[in-house]
Design an enzyme around this catalytic site. Structure first.
Site, PDB file in Angstrom:
ATOM      1  CB  SER A  11       2.021  63.812  14.490  1.00 30.17           C
ATOM      2  OG  SER A  11       0.871  64.076  15.180  1.00 30.17           O
ATOM      3  CD  GLU A  12      -4.298  65.299  11.850  1.00 26.93           C
ATOM      4  OE1 GLU A  12      -5.027  66.192  11.817  1.00 26.93           O
ATOM      5  OE2 GLU A  12      -4.506  64.043  11.357  1.00 26.93           O
ATOM      6  CG  ASN A  13       0.637  67.508  16.117  1.00 18.02           C
ATOM      7  OD1 ASN A  13       0.819  66.094  15.551  1.00 18.02           O
ATOM      8  ND2 ASN A  13       1.410  67.737  16.963  1.00 18.02           N
TER       9      ASN A  13
END
Length: 220
Positions: A45-47
């Site tokens: 996940s990019e976060n």
């Protein structure tokens, strides 16, 4: 089964053993709930998360752990948490086998528009986020999108009308009605939903479709 679930279930079938897969906001993050037990895939996940599972039950939510959409996730044995710099080093460095992204529009050249600027005084579309990085960094781009807008307008177009996130980037489009592959020759209709006909898909798609003799039936 609603359209979003159908799309997410079919998208999860693209996951193969050993893959590192990013899931974007919207329908893509739902795919984490439908991965086959026999498939060993690592979700990113990019976060700033590498290695996570499906959405937990209400009584199992850990408030500090969420996906790119802000939805709670389950941790797995190898879950790693890190900063955005590390996350985007993975993305931009070409370490992701696939990303699954939502979109506002996609066209027959593989162009994609998945963000929008303010469109009325008090209404705003989603911002660019990390999509542009994912679209050039991941090895395979899968777009999950409802086939038509709420007003019936097609989302799969001859040419995108909105600001592009990337050009010639998309490899596969999955809707509740069809699975469409983007090729050098154009969009190839690979699968249709069980209760759908080829004629219906063509009618609801602005883009030109190449219709092979062996169009398969989608499974969910």
């Amino acid at each position: 089964m609603n359209a979003r679930e159908r799309i997410a279930r079919r998208a999860a079938q693209e996951f193969k053993d050993g893959m590192f897969v990013n899931l974007g906001i919207g329908i893509p993050v739902l795919a984490a709930n439908y991965i086959a037990e026999e498939v060993d895939v690592t979700l990113q996940s990019e976060n700033g998360i590498l290695g996570f599972g499906p959405n937990p039950e209400v009584n199992e939510v850990e408030q500090c752990f969420c996906n790119a959409a802000g939805d709670p996730i389950t941790r797995v044995l190898d879950t790693s948490i890190f900063d955005l710099q590390t996350s985007f080093s993975m993305i931009r460095g070409g370490h992701l086998d696939m990303t699954v992204l939502g979109a506002l529009e996609v066209d027959q050249e593989g162009n994609i528009a998945n963000w929008a600027l303010p469109y009325t005084e008090n209404a705003y579309g989603p911002g660019p986020g990390g999509a542009m990085d994912l679209l050039v960094g991941a090895k395979k781009i899968v777009v999950t999108i409802t086939h038509n807008a709420k007003n019936g307008a097609p989302k799969i177009l001859k040419k995108c009308t909105m600001n592009l996130s990337a050009k010639n980037a998309v490899d596969l489009i999955i809707t509740e009605l069809a699975v469409i592959e983007v090729t050098e020759k154009g969009l190839v209709l690979k699968e249709i939903a069980p209760e759908t006909t080829v004629e219906e898909v063509v009618l609801k798609t602005e883009a030109d479709l190449i219709i092979p003799d062996d169009v398969k039936t989608m499974s969910f």
